[in-house]
Write a protein that holds these residues in place. Structure first.
Motif, PDB file in Angstrom:
ATOM      1  N   GLN A  19       5.380   3.820   4.110  1.00 57.25           N
ATOM      2  CA  GLN A  19       6.829   3.989   4.004  1.00 57.25           C
ATOM      3  C   GLN A  19       7.299   3.770   2.570  1.00 57.25           C
ATOM      4  O   GLN A  19       8.197   4.463   2.093  1.00 57.25           O
ATOM      5  CB  GLN A  19       7.553   3.019   4.937  1.00 57.25           C
ATOM      6  N   MET A  20       6.682   2.806   1.890  1.00 60.72           N
ATOM      7  CA  MET A  20       7.024   2.579   0.488  1.00 60.72           C
ATOM      8  C   MET A  20       6.699   3.808  -0.350  1.00 60.72           C
ATOM      9  O   MET A  20       7.491   4.230  -1.191  1.00 60.72           O
ATOM     10  CB  MET A  20       6.245   1.380  -0.064  1.00 60.72           C
ATOM     11  N   GLY A  21       5.530   4.379  -0.111  1.00 54.86           N
ATOM     12  CA  GLY A  21       5.130   5.574  -0.860  1.00 54.86           C
ATOM     13  C   GLY A  21       6.040   6.748  -0.595  1.00 54.86           C
ATOM     14  O   GLY A  21       6.375   7.511  -1.504  1.00 54.86           O
ATOM     15  N   ALA A  22       6.487   6.900   0.653  1.00 57.33           N
ATOM     16  CA  ALA A  22       7.395   7.992   0.992  1.00 57.33           C
ATOM     17  C   ALA A  22       8.764   7.800   0.356  1.00 57.33           C
ATOM     18  O   ALA A  22       9.490   8.772   0.115  1.00 57.33           O
ATOM     19  CB  ALA A  22       7.532   8.098   2.505  1.00 57.33           C
ATOM     20  N   SER A  23       9.121   6.552   0.064  1.00 59.63           N
ATOM     21  CA  SER A  23      10.418   6.263  -0.552  1.00 59.63           C
ATOM     22  C   SER A  23      10.367   6.360  -2.071  1.00 59.63           C
ATOM     23  O   SER A  23      11.372   6.150  -2.736  1.00 59.63           O
ATOM     24  CB  SER A  23      10.886   4.868  -0.154  1.00 59.63           C
ATOM     25  N   GLY A  24       9.204   6.634  -2.611  1.00 64.83           N
ATOM     26  CA  GLY A  24       9.089   6.818  -4.053  1.00 64.83           C
ATOM     27  C   GLY A  24       8.787   5.558  -4.832  1.00 64.83           C
ATOM     28  O   GLY A  24       8.921   5.542  -6.046  1.00 64.83           O
ATOM     29  N   ILE A  25       8.374   4.508  -4.146  1.00 66.32           N
ATOM     30  CA  ILE A  25       8.026   3.266  -4.833  1.00 66.32           C
ATOM     31  C   ILE A  25       6.587   3.387  -5.301  1.00 66.32           C
ATOM     32  O   ILE A  25       5.678   3.595  -4.506  1.00 66.32           O
ATOM     33  CB  ILE A  25       8.194   2.051  -3.904  1.00 66.32           C
ATOM     34  N   GLY A  26       6.386   3.286  -6.596  1.00 64.07           N
ATOM     35  CA  GLY A  26       5.060   3.457  -7.171  1.00 64.07           C
ATOM     36  C   GLY A  26       4.130   2.326  -6.820  1.00 64.07           C
ATOM     37  O   GLY A  26       4.549   1.180  -6.648  1.00 64.07           O
ATOM     38  N   PRO A  27       2.849   2.621  -6.706  1.00 65.72           N
ATOM     39  CA  PRO A  27       1.878   1.584  -6.331  1.00 65.72           C
ATOM     40  C   PRO A  27       1.556   0.664  -7.504  1.00 65.72           C
ATOM     41  O   PRO A  27       1.579   1.069  -8.664  1.00 65.72           O
ATOM     42  CB  PRO A  27       0.650   2.384  -5.917  1.00 65.72           C
ATOM     43  N   ALA A  28       1.277  -0.565  -7.183  1.00 63.44           N
ATOM     44  CA  ALA A  28       0.793  -1.542  -8.156  1.00 63.44           C
ATOM     45  C   ALA A  28      -0.644  -1.891  -7.788  1.00 63.44           C
ATOM     46  O   ALA A  28      -1.064  -1.693  -6.641  1.00 63.44           O
ATOM     47  CB  ALA A  28       1.664  -2.794  -8.124  1.00 63.44           C
ATOM     48  N   VAL A  29      -1.387  -2.389  -8.741  1.00 67.56           N
ATOM     49  CA  VAL A  29      -2.791  -2.712  -8.514  1.00 67.56           C
ATOM     50  C   VAL A  29      -2.914  -3.739  -7.385  1.00 67.56           C
ATOM     51  O   VAL A  29      -3.754  -3.595  -6.494  1.00 67.56           O
ATOM     52  CB  VAL A  29      -3.456  -3.237  -9.809  1.00 67.56           C
ATOM     53  N   TYR A  30      -2.062  -4.749  -7.396  1.00 67.43           N
ATOM     54  CA  TYR A  30      -2.141  -5.788  -6.374  1.00 67.43           C
ATOM     55  C   TYR A  30      -1.840  -5.221  -4.984  1.00 67.43           C
ATOM     56  O   TYR A  30      -2.504  -5.565  -4.010  1.00 67.43           O
ATOM     57  CB  TYR A  30      -1.181  -6.926  -6.727  1.00 67.43           C
ATOM     58  N   ALA A  31      -0.864  -4.339  -4.900  1.00 68.08           N
ATOM     59  CA  ALA A  31      -0.523  -3.723  -3.605  1.00 68.08           C
ATOM     60  C   ALA A  31      -1.681  -2.857  -3.106  1.00 68.08           C
ATOM     61  O   ALA A  31      -1.988  -2.861  -1.908  1.00 68.08           O
ATOM     62  CB  ALA A  31       0.743  -2.889  -3.731  1.00 68.08           C
ATOM     63  N   LEU A  32      -2.325  -2.141  -3.988  1.00 70.32           N
ATOM     64  CA  LEU A  32      -3.467  -1.328  -3.581  1.00 70.32           C
ATOM     65  C   LEU A  32      -4.637  -2.201  -3.134  1.00 70.32           C
ATOM     66  O   LEU A  32      -5.364  -1.834  -2.216  1.00 70.32           O
ATOM     67  CB  LEU A  32      -3.889  -0.394  -4.724  1.00 70.32           C
ATOM     68  N   ASN A  33      -4.795  -3.370  -3.760  1.00 70.71           N
ATOM     69  CA  ASN A  33      -5.843  -4.294  -3.316  1.00 70.71           C
ATOM     70  C   ASN A  33      -5.568  -4.793  -1.900  1.00 70.71           C
ATOM     71  O   ASN A  33      -6.481  -4.905  -1.082  1.00 70.71           O
ATOM     72  CB  ASN A  33      -5.952  -5.481  -4.270  1.00 70.71           C
ATOM     73  N   ILE A  34      -4.318  -5.081  -1.606  1.00 70.92           N
ATOM     74  CA  ILE A  34      -3.941  -5.497  -0.250  1.00 70.92           C
ATOM     75  C   ILE A  34      -4.226  -4.363   0.724  1.00 70.92           C
ATOM     76  O   ILE A  34      -4.733  -4.577   1.832  1.00 70.92           O
ATOM     77  CB  ILE A  34      -2.461  -5.918  -0.204  1.00 70.92           C
ATOM     78  N   PHE A  35      -3.903  -3.163   0.325  1.00 67.54           N
ATOM     79  CA  PHE A  35      -4.111  -1.974   1.144  1.00 67.54           C
ATOM     80  C   PHE A  35      -5.608  -1.796   1.452  1.00 67.54           C
ATOM     81  O   PHE A  35      -5.993  -1.547   2.595  1.00 67.54           O
ATOM     82  CB  PHE A  35      -3.541  -0.786   0.384  1.00 67.54           C
ATOM     83  N   ILE A  36      -6.451  -1.952   0.443  1.00 66.39           N
ATOM     84  CA  ILE A  36      -7.900  -1.855   0.635  1.00 66.39           C
ATOM     85  C   ILE A  36      -8.380  -2.947   1.588  1.00 66.39           C
ATOM     86  O   ILE A  36      -9.184  -2.701   2.490  1.00 66.39           O
ATOM     87  CB  ILE A  36      -8.645  -1.957  -0.719  1.00 66.39           C
ATOM     88  N   ASN A  37      -7.870  -4.157   1.405  1.00 68.85           N
ATOM     89  CA  ASN A  37      -8.263  -5.278   2.256  1.00 68.85           C
ATOM     90  C   ASN A  37      -7.921  -4.997   3.718  1.00 68.85           C
ATOM     91  O   ASN A  37      -8.717  -5.294   4.615  1.00 68.85           O
ATOM     92  CB  ASN A  37      -7.567  -6.554   1.779  1.00 68.85           C
ATOM     93  N   CYS A  38      -6.770  -4.411   3.966  1.00 70.81           N
ATOM     94  CA  CYS A  38      -6.379  -4.105   5.348  1.00 70.81           C
ATOM     95  C   CYS A  38      -7.317  -3.076   5.971  1.00 70.81           C
ATOM     96  O   CYS A  38      -7.730  -3.228   7.125  1.00 70.81           O
ATOM     97  CB  CYS A  38      -4.936  -3.614   5.389  1.00 70.81           C
TER      98      CYS A  38
END
Length: 94
Positions: free
Chosen positions: A35-54
């Motif tokens: 949903q964040m990506g669809a709203s145009g919020i750019g990814p951060a390294v820490y957020a992508l790490n959380i995403f990978i962990n999930c």
């Protein structure tokens, strides 16, 4: 938070993702991140790490590796935590 104008910083969104991940609601984190990506919020390294962990905890290593590809596509540099999370995911898979 997505309704607020101006939008809060990526850091605030990432903190929420981290807290939801600590509660072990991994699919909710993935949904919120999309949903964040669809709203145009750019990814951060820490957020992508959380995403990978999930994805690792959901035993979907293919998707976690695709997020690693997103690092390279966006020109972001994976850090030690990124690779450590991937290694732990491969160990969880077996």
């Amino acid at each position: 938070m997505l309704q607020m104008r101006p939008l809060p910083s990526v850091v605030r969104f990432t903190k929420i993702l981290g807290q939801v991940a600590k509660l072990k609601h991994y699919s909710a984190v993935i949904s919120l991140y999309n949903q964040m990506g669809a709203s145009g919020i750019g990814p951060a390294v820490y957020a992508l790490n959380i995403f990978i962990n999930c994805y690792c905890h959901l035993n979907q290593m293919g998707f976690s590796l695709s997020v690693l590809g997103k690092f390279f596509k966006l020109g972001l540099e994976p850090n030690v935590f990124t690779f450590n999370t991937l290694i732990n995911g491969f160990l969880l898979e077996n």
